[in-house]
Enzyme design. Sequence first.
Site, short mmCIF file in Angstrom:
data_model
loop_
_atom_site.label_atom_id
_atom_site.label_comp_id
_atom_site.label_asym_id
_atom_site.label_seq_id
_atom_site.Cartn_x
_atom_site.Cartn_y
_atom_site.Cartn_z
N ALA A 137 0.84 -1.21 0.00
CA ALA A 137 0.00 0.00 0.00
C ALA A 137 0.87 1.25 0.00
O ALA A 137 1.92 1.28 -0.62
CB ALA A 137 -0.97 -0.05 1.18
N SER A 138 0.48 2.27 0.73
CA SER A 138 1.18 3.56 0.63
C SER A 138 2.57 3.55 1.22
O SER A 138 3.33 4.50 1.01
CB SER A 138 0.34 4.66 1.30
N THR A 139 2.93 2.50 1.97
CA THR A 139 4.33 2.42 2.41
C THR A 139 5.26 2.29 1.21
O THR A 139 6.44 2.60 1.29
CB THR A 139 4.56 1.23 3.36
N PHE A 140 4.70 1.86 0.07
CA PHE A 140 5.49 1.69 -1.16
C PHE A 140 5.84 3.03 -1.79
O PHE A 140 6.71 3.11 -2.67
CB PHE A 140 4.69 0.83 -2.15
#
Length: 604
Positions: A322-325
């Site tokens: 998710a947005s950790t990427f």
Amino acid sequence: MHNPQYTKFDAVRRLRFLQSAVFVSFLLLASGLFFFQIIQGNDYIKLASNNRLRILRITPPRGSIVDVNGAPLAVNVRTFNINGYPIDLQKEENIASITSLLQRNGIPMTQEKFRELVAKQYSAPYRAITVATNLTFAQVAEIIMDKDFKKTLFLTSVWRRTYPAAQYAAHVVGYVAEITKEELEARDSESYMGGDMIGKNGIEGKYEERLKGAAGEEVIEVDSRGRKLRNVSYLKSTKGDDMTLTIDIAAQRYAAELLGDFRGAVIAMDVKTGAVRCLYSAPSYDPNPLTWGITNEEWRALNDKTKRPMMNRAISGAYPPASTFKLITGSAVLETGTVNQYTSVYCPGYYELGNRRFRCWKHSGHGRETIVTALRDSCDVYFYHFAYQMGIDRLLKTAEKYGVGEKTGIDLPGEVSGTLAGPDWKKKRIKENWYGGDTVNYSIGQGYVLMTPLQVLRAYAAVANGGKLLTPRLNAAAPVESAPLDISSNVMKLIQGGMQEVTKSGTGKRASSFGVAVAGKTGTAQNSHGEDHAWFVGFAPADDPKYVAVAIAEAGKAGSSVTGPIVGKMLNFLINGKKYAQPSDTAGVAYPAPAGGQSRGAER
């Protein structure tokens, strides 16, 4: 009339016949002696020795395992085994009396099961076989008084494994259990035999050769009735090597407390050495029954297909990051020159590609965003726009640099590599071409990319330490290993700045509310099977990082409200050495909603 000549001839003939008979008899006797003493001599000597000698294996104590502060994680306790020799245990009359003896003393055993047990462990008639294990002193005190015991059985004291930390360190330490037939065939026959205990998982499995020690052996001489006459030889067993791990059992317990009923994982690591301070997967399990004997009910609980407590989610759970990427997408667009720190794009709340519209998590839009503010606000549109402009190939190259799609090399068995899926992967696996929409989804950690929590942690550790991709380790004595990230320092500084803004005024503010300034990133991964998974990964102190931590809560809905506080509290615990205590004047006060009226559950 008696003829003297005939009488003399008859006597001589008889004498010669007798001489021949004696000669043949002697020849036969000599041949027999030659055959039995010379040709078959060694075999008969061996048979005689086998009947005269008994060899008893002495199981060595395994090396102890302790945490970074010396707290015991795996230790040995002394118990008793009941043993016997195959030449006695295979006799039908003894089988009946022994199984009856065991049953009288509360040890379940049938004659059929007993025969299987003997056959499984049999290697030689003079090598002892274990009939019953893990008996306490009180149990054996009664058994040895039984009249049938002394005929064929004897006791040996053995070391057994126990795990004081139980479920709090199960996925790290692992457990030992009896060696299987397949394991026995695959390993060195001189080191193992049926009935031995062997490391099955975790550190116990990874460092089996170091922990197991070397077995000893006692040879005794017995009489024709099996009674001991004298000791022939004695080889003392050698204890396995002790090990100190990098984890802190107090942090493990705290992680369990913070995750509560969520399925997920919490990991924390030193950003400079790769020493893992916490690696907890929930739900967990107690490894002691797997070593000492497990009930059917306990076994069914371990095989629950929903909870899957034996799965180490920290290293074996592959999730959409998710947005950790966005850490990786941001690095890629900066490194390739697709954007610089001033390049901006307007976020109206959606991004259109052809006839498709991709929504930002904030449907009303963020307005104009640069790389730092896009990280702060977790603006999807910024990453959609520039990732598509850059192209999937260059994004994949940067992802490779951060270790996406490869195992981290942590010293635990069972780690998976996740998925660095690109056009070739899609063509091969799904038989479809890669589309622009795939790149758009990829840019925010959705679609085909999958990472383990440990992979996410390692990528953020590289940002925190200035560009070293560490090999996480649990063995405190292992050397520090790392590889250069090959991302420019200017890019790293911009990414670090974005991470700091996330917790100062962005989607991850709550993570910095627990006694230490954190820099990090939220994430909310779509879950086709239910509620979204919540991510948060961060490092602290934000301006001089020492530790990095990641938390994922399956079906946790939003990283900002669920996993952000978990990571903030864990980092505070590791840096300040104590649990966060809510100030008395704010205790019980609900955390304020963010500006703009967005619910915390919707933040990415």
